[in-house]
Design a protein around this motif. Structure first.
Motif, mmCIF file in Angstrom:
data_model
loop_
_atom_site.group_PDB
_atom_site.id
_atom_site.type_symbol
_atom_site.label_atom_id
_atom_site.label_comp_id
_atom_site.label_asym_id
_atom_site.label_seq_id
_atom_site.Cartn_x
_atom_site.Cartn_y
_atom_site.Cartn_z
ATOM 1 N N MET A 1 0.863 -1.179 0.000
ATOM 2 C CA MET A 1 0.000 0.000 0.000
ATOM 3 C C MET A 1 0.903 1.234 0.000
ATOM 4 N N SER A 2 0.785 2.077 -1.001
ATOM 5 C CA SER A 2 1.624 3.275 -1.070
ATOM 6 C C SER A 2 1.055 4.356 -0.168
ATOM 7 N N GLN A 3 1.906 5.348 0.114
ATOM 8 C CA GLN A 3 1.488 6.424 1.006
ATOM 9 C C GLN A 3 0.415 7.314 0.387
ATOM 10 N N LEU B 1 -9.860 2.086 1.425
ATOM 11 C CA LEU B 1 -10.613 1.983 2.665
ATOM 12 C C LEU B 1 -10.836 0.533 3.087
ATOM 13 N N ASP B 2 -11.171 -0.326 2.116
ATOM 14 C CA ASP B 2 -11.447 -1.721 2.453
ATOM 15 C C ASP B 2 -10.212 -2.485 2.917
ATOM 16 N N GLU B 3 -9.035 -1.941 2.718
ATOM 17 C CA GLU B 3 -7.793 -2.566 3.177
ATOM 18 C C GLU B 3 -7.247 -1.897 4.437
ATOM 19 N N TYR B 4 -7.886 -0.844 4.893
ATOM 20 C CA TYR B 4 -7.427 -0.074 6.046
ATOM 21 C C TYR B 4 -7.895 -0.769 7.326
ATOM 22 N N MET B 5 -6.942 -1.292 8.115
ATOM 23 C CA MET B 5 -7.274 -2.106 9.280
ATOM 24 C C MET B 5 -8.221 -1.406 10.258
ATOM 25 N N PRO B 6 -8.014 -0.141 10.639
ATOM 26 C CA PRO B 6 -8.982 0.475 11.561
ATOM 27 C C PRO B 6 -10.407 0.489 11.008
ATOM 28 N N ALA C 1 -16.282 -4.606 11.347
ATOM 29 C CA ALA C 1 -16.488 -5.919 11.970
ATOM 30 C C ALA C 1 -17.106 -5.762 13.354
ATOM 31 N N SER C 2 -16.609 -4.812 14.127
ATOM 32 C CA SER C 2 -17.142 -4.568 15.461
ATOM 33 C C SER C 2 -18.616 -4.163 15.395
ATOM 34 N N SER C 3 -18.961 -3.317 14.454
ATOM 35 C CA SER C 3 -20.353 -2.898 14.293
ATOM 36 C C SER C 3 -21.247 -4.074 13.924
ATOM 37 N N ALA C 4 -20.763 -4.955 13.044
ATOM 38 C CA ALA C 4 -21.554 -6.113 12.637
ATOM 39 C C ALA C 4 -21.777 -7.058 13.815
ATOM 40 N N VAL C 5 -20.730 -7.316 14.575
ATOM 41 C CA VAL C 5 -20.842 -8.193 15.747
ATOM 42 C C VAL C 5 -21.768 -7.564 16.778
ATOM 43 N N SER C 6 -21.586 -6.274 17.040
ATOM 44 C CA SER C 6 -22.428 -5.578 18.019
ATOM 45 C C SER C 6 -23.893 -5.590 17.606
ATOM 46 N N LYS D 1 -5.290 -13.523 20.060
ATOM 47 C CA LYS D 1 -3.993 -12.935 20.422
ATOM 48 C C LYS D 1 -3.736 -11.669 19.617
ATOM 49 N N LEU D 2 -4.031 -11.717 18.324
ATOM 50 C CA LEU D 2 -3.810 -10.551 17.466
ATOM 51 C C LEU D 2 -4.725 -9.396 17.854
ATOM 52 N N LEU D 3 -5.984 -9.699 18.190
ATOM 53 C CA LEU D 3 -6.890 -8.633 18.645
ATOM 54 C C LEU D 3 -6.347 -7.951 19.898
ATOM 55 N N ARG D 4 -5.844 -8.758 20.841
ATOM 56 C CA ARG D 4 -5.275 -8.173 22.063
ATOM 57 C C ARG D 4 -4.060 -7.302 21.740
ATOM 58 N N ARG D 5 -3.248 -7.739 20.799
ATOM 59 C CA ARG D 5 -2.072 -6.950 20.420
ATOM 60 C C ARG D 5 -2.473 -5.630 19.770
ATOM 61 N N VAL D 6 -3.486 -5.664 18.929
ATOM 62 C CA VAL D 6 -3.978 -4.423 18.309
ATOM 63 C C VAL D 6 -4.509 -3.491 19.389
ATOM 64 N N GLU D 7 -5.286 -4.025 20.327
ATOM 65 C CA GLU D 7 -5.825 -3.222 21.426
ATOM 66 C C GLU D 7 -4.694 -2.609 22.256
#
Length: 153
Positions: A1-3, A8-13, A19-24, A135-141
């Motif tokens: 991904m260049s600067q 948007l669909d590749e942007y992790m946040p 995903a959080s909205s869908a789960v919620s 584990k990855l979710l905890r690391r992101v948090e």
């Protein structure tokens, strides 16, 4: 991904927020219709069940929600007699929130449903992938909290 390009669909946040909205949305619909609980309320019930008597300030940190949301959820749960307040032994301005016997019964009803929703959402993952994903979710948090706390200081 260049600067100069940030799809948007590749942007992790963004992906995490969607995903959080869908789960919620899935969970909140079920918990609201089955148990009359909003997401902050069921989080408080689960935290109090796991951690025991806790102050609202500690709940803010543990639940990742703001003071107003915690306060409103606690008031709603107290009104339904699912939690009670006890004076804090060292701080007269603070109270411990405690799950009542009725709150314990509600937890016993909700917990299996919560486990089933998690099972449904993770059904396409291997057990190893589930462990790695958590584990990855905890690391992101942790990274987000560290960056946020660094920005404040």
């Amino acid at each position: 991904m260049s600067q100069d390009s940030l799809p948007l669909d590749e942007y992790m946040p963004y992906r995490l927020a969607v995903a959080s909205s869908a789960v919620s949305a899935l969970i909140s619909t079920a918990y609201e219709s089955l148990y009359g609980l909003k997401i902050p309320e069921w989080r408080l019930i689960f935290i109090l069940r796991e951690d025991g008597p806790t102050t609202q300030q500690a709940l803010v940190k543990r639940a990742g929600m703001d003071k107003v949301t915690i306060s409103r959820a606690a008031q709603a749960l107290a009104k339904r007699r699912l939690i009670t307040r006890a004076p804090h032994e060292h701080d007269g301005r603070s109270h411990h929130l405690i799950l009542t016997a009725e709150g314990e019964r509600l937890y016993a009803d909700v917990a299996p449903a919560a486990a089933e929703y998690e099972r449904i959402m993770l059904a396409g993952f291997t057990p190893e992938e589930v462990v790695q994903f958590k584990k990855l979710l905890r690391r992101v948090e942790e990274a987000a909290l560290k960056a946020h706390n660094g920005a404040e200081g």
